[in-house]
Design a protein around this motif. Sequence first.
Motif, PDB file in Angstrom:
ATOM      1  N   MET A 154       1.019  -1.223  -0.074  1.00 28.13           N
ATOM      2  CA  MET A 154       0.103  -0.146   0.021  1.00 28.13           C
ATOM      3  C   MET A 154       0.843   1.200   0.070  1.00 28.13           C
ATOM      4  N   ALA A 155       0.445   2.225  -0.691  1.00 27.73           N
ATOM      5  CA  ALA A 155       1.207   3.444  -0.904  1.00 27.73           C
ATOM      6  C   ALA A 155       1.332   4.262   0.540  1.00 27.73           C
ATOM      7  N   ASP A 156       2.125   5.077   0.455  1.00 24.54           N
ATOM      8  CA  ASP A 156       2.143   6.253   1.743  1.00 24.54           C
ATOM      9  C   ASP A 156       0.835   6.708   2.075  1.00 24.54           C
ATOM     10  N   CYS A 157       0.114   7.162   1.167  1.00 26.23           N
ATOM     11  CA  CYS A 157      -1.046   7.706   1.347  1.00 26.23           C
ATOM     12  C   CYS A 157      -1.783   7.505   0.105  1.00 26.23           C
ATOM     13  N   THR A 158      -3.228   7.088   0.164  1.00 23.46           N
ATOM     14  CA  THR A 158      -3.980   7.043  -0.954  1.00 23.46           C
ATOM     15  C   THR A 158      -5.160   7.969  -0.647  1.00 23.46           C
ATOM     16  N   LEU A 159      -5.385   8.843  -1.695  1.00 22.41           N
ATOM     17  CA  LEU A 159      -6.506   9.690  -1.667  1.00 22.41           C
ATOM     18  C   LEU A 159      -7.764   9.260  -2.799  1.00 22.41           C
ATOM     19  N   THR A 196     -19.999  25.544   3.359  1.00 21.48           N
ATOM     20  CA  THR A 196     -19.644  24.493   3.459  1.00 21.48           C
ATOM     21  C   THR A 196     -19.416  23.581   4.768  1.00 21.48           C
ATOM     22  N   LEU A 197     -20.121  22.455   4.846  1.00 22.51           N
ATOM     23  CA  LEU A 197     -19.957  21.526   5.957  1.00 22.51           C
ATOM     24  C   LEU A 197     -19.161  20.328   5.680  1.00 22.51           C
ATOM     25  N   ALA A 198     -17.969  20.189   6.493  1.00 15.82           N
ATOM     26  CA  ALA A 198     -17.273  18.824   6.425  1.00 15.82           C
ATOM     27  C   ALA A 198     -17.593  18.194   7.409  1.00 15.82           C
ATOM     28  N   ILE A 199     -17.565  16.637   7.201  1.00 18.19           N
ATOM     29  CA  ILE A 199     -17.933  15.815   8.408  1.00 18.19           C
ATOM     30  C   ILE A 199     -16.990  14.722   8.040  1.00 18.19           C
ATOM     31  N   GLU A 200     -16.095  14.367   9.009  1.00 21.96           N
ATOM     32  CA  GLU A 200     -15.016  13.631   8.937  1.00 21.96           C
ATOM     33  C   GLU A 200     -15.001  12.549   9.891  1.00 21.96           C
ATOM     34  N   CYS A 201     -14.906  11.309   9.535  1.00 26.83           N
ATOM     35  CA  CYS A 201     -14.705  10.045  10.403  1.00 26.83           C
ATOM     36  C   CYS A 201     -13.594   9.529  10.428  1.00 26.83           C
ATOM     37  N   VAL A 202     -12.770   9.179  11.648  1.00 26.39           N
ATOM     38  CA  VAL A 202     -11.674   8.447  11.562  1.00 26.39           C
ATOM     39  C   VAL A 202     -11.335   7.349  12.328  1.00 26.39           C
ATOM     40  N   ASN A 203     -10.889   6.228  11.537  1.00 28.26           N
ATOM     41  CA  ASN A 203     -10.911   4.775  12.195  1.00 28.26           C
ATOM     42  C   ASN A 203      -9.690   4.050  11.728  1.00 28.26           C
ATOM     43  N   ARG A 204      -9.412   3.063  12.381  1.00 23.94           N
ATOM     44  CA  ARG A 204      -8.214   1.944  11.870  1.00 23.94           C
ATOM     45  C   ARG A 204      -8.870   0.792  11.521  1.00 23.94           C
ATOM     46  N   ALA A 205      -8.572   0.209  10.283  1.00 20.64           N
ATOM     47  CA  ALA A 205      -9.129  -0.923   9.630  1.00 20.64           C
ATOM     48  C   ALA A 205      -7.848  -1.644   9.166  1.00 20.64           C
ATOM     49  N   THR A 206      -8.275  -2.874   8.689  1.00 23.25           N
ATOM     50  CA  THR A 206      -7.264  -3.433   8.044  1.00 23.25           C
ATOM     51  C   THR A 206      -7.224  -3.404   6.530  1.00 23.25           C
ATOM     52  N   PRO A 207      -5.914  -3.527   6.049  1.00 24.46           N
ATOM     53  CA  PRO A 207      -6.037  -3.305   4.724  1.00 24.46           C
ATOM     54  C   PRO A 207      -6.814  -3.853   3.884  1.00 24.46           C
ATOM     55  N   HIS A 208      -7.023  -5.142   4.013  1.00 22.20           N
ATOM     56  CA  HIS A 208      -8.071  -5.956   3.407  1.00 22.20           C
ATOM     57  C   HIS A 208      -9.416  -5.295   3.353  1.00 22.20           C
ATOM     58  N   ASP A 209     -10.126  -4.830   4.334  1.00 22.43           N
ATOM     59  CA  ASP A 209     -11.334  -4.111   4.473  1.00 22.43           C
ATOM     60  C   ASP A 209     -11.149  -2.719   3.659  1.00 22.43           C
ATOM     61  N   VAL A 210     -10.074  -2.087   3.554  1.00 25.73           N
ATOM     62  CA  VAL A 210      -9.887  -0.814   2.836  1.00 25.73           C
ATOM     63  C   VAL A 210     -10.100  -1.123   1.242  1.00 25.73           C
ATOM     64  N   LEU A 211      -9.729  -2.470   0.787  1.00 24.48           N
ATOM     65  CA  LEU A 211     -10.147  -2.779  -0.559  1.00 24.48           C
ATOM     66  C   LEU A 211     -11.757  -2.570  -0.993  1.00 24.48           C
ATOM     67  N   ALA A 212     -12.558  -2.806  -0.052  1.00 27.26           N
ATOM     68  CA  ALA A 212     -13.843  -2.627  -0.344  1.00 27.26           C
ATOM     69  C   ALA A 212     -14.364  -1.303  -0.694  1.00 27.26           C
ATOM     70  N   ASN A 223       0.899   0.169  10.094  1.00 29.71           N
ATOM     71  CA  ASN A 223       1.579  -0.974  10.047  1.00 29.71           C
ATOM     72  C   ASN A 223       1.263  -1.995   9.089  1.00 29.71           C
ATOM     73  N   ASN A 224       1.712  -3.297   9.115  1.00 31.29           N
ATOM     74  CA  ASN A 224       1.345  -4.113   8.094  1.00 31.29           C
ATOM     75  C   ASN A 224      -0.153  -4.643   8.461  1.00 31.29           C
ATOM     76  N   GLU A 225      -0.690  -4.350   9.532  1.00 28.65           N
ATOM     77  CA  GLU A 225      -1.977  -4.960  10.043  1.00 28.65           C
ATOM     78  C   GLU A 225      -3.056  -3.981  10.090  1.00 28.65           C
ATOM     79  N   GLN A 226      -2.766  -2.800  10.001  1.00 25.05           N
ATOM     80  CA  GLN A 226      -3.694  -1.470  10.230  1.00 25.05           C
ATOM     81  C   GLN A 226      -3.079  -0.433   9.173  1.00 25.05           C
ATOM     82  N   VAL A 227      -4.209   0.305   8.838  1.00 23.56           N
ATOM     83  CA  VAL A 227      -4.525   1.720   8.264  1.00 23.56           C
ATOM     84  C   VAL A 227      -5.505   2.567   8.851  1.00 23.56           C
TER      85      VAL A 227
END
Length: 185
Positions: A1-6, A95-111, A166-170
């Motif tokens: 996975m790249a340093d940062c994916t937008l 403009t209203l920005a709503i942002e949610c932050v969590n830690r997930a697995t790289p596999h879940d991010v593929l979806a 890390n290798n297990e979380q993004v």
Amino acid sequence: MADCTLLGSWPDLESWAPRYALKLDVAAGEARSDWRRIELVASCVVRLAAMGAFVDQDAEHELASVTTELVENAVKYTVDEAAFVSLQLTRYRGTLAIECVNRATPHDVLALIGVFDRLAIGDPSELLLARLEHTAARDPHHSGIGLIKLRAECDVSLGARIEPMNNEQVEVRLRALLGTTARNE
């Protein structure tokens, strides 16, 4: 996975001079134990936003829908049930920005990447119908419908920023932008 994916729309909010900001943390495990708690969070966010002249009455339904969907996604895909999901609302001009932050697995991010790929090339309403048909015989818990439904039903821009931890979380930052007509601009 790249340093940062937008993905999608990702304006630099750090350069905003916000008129109003609201931050709160949601316990992932508590929200998972009773999904109605996410609706309560959304209801509280809408009430606080309305009190702070953050949104007008017409935008309250969209804010509730967006908040519910972003928090639900973050809670559902958070790696650690003991972790907190962070929610932040920022308003700057119209403009209203709503942002949610969590830690997930790289596999879940593929979806998530797949949803953004579909939204980039297709009409949200048509994608929603196709996804509903595709999901009818599958597990509705992981339908992939939520963000597509937001784009189909709300006047919202969506973006995501994915950073490896890390290798297990993004870290996943999922952001929605709503155009609002604030009462006290």
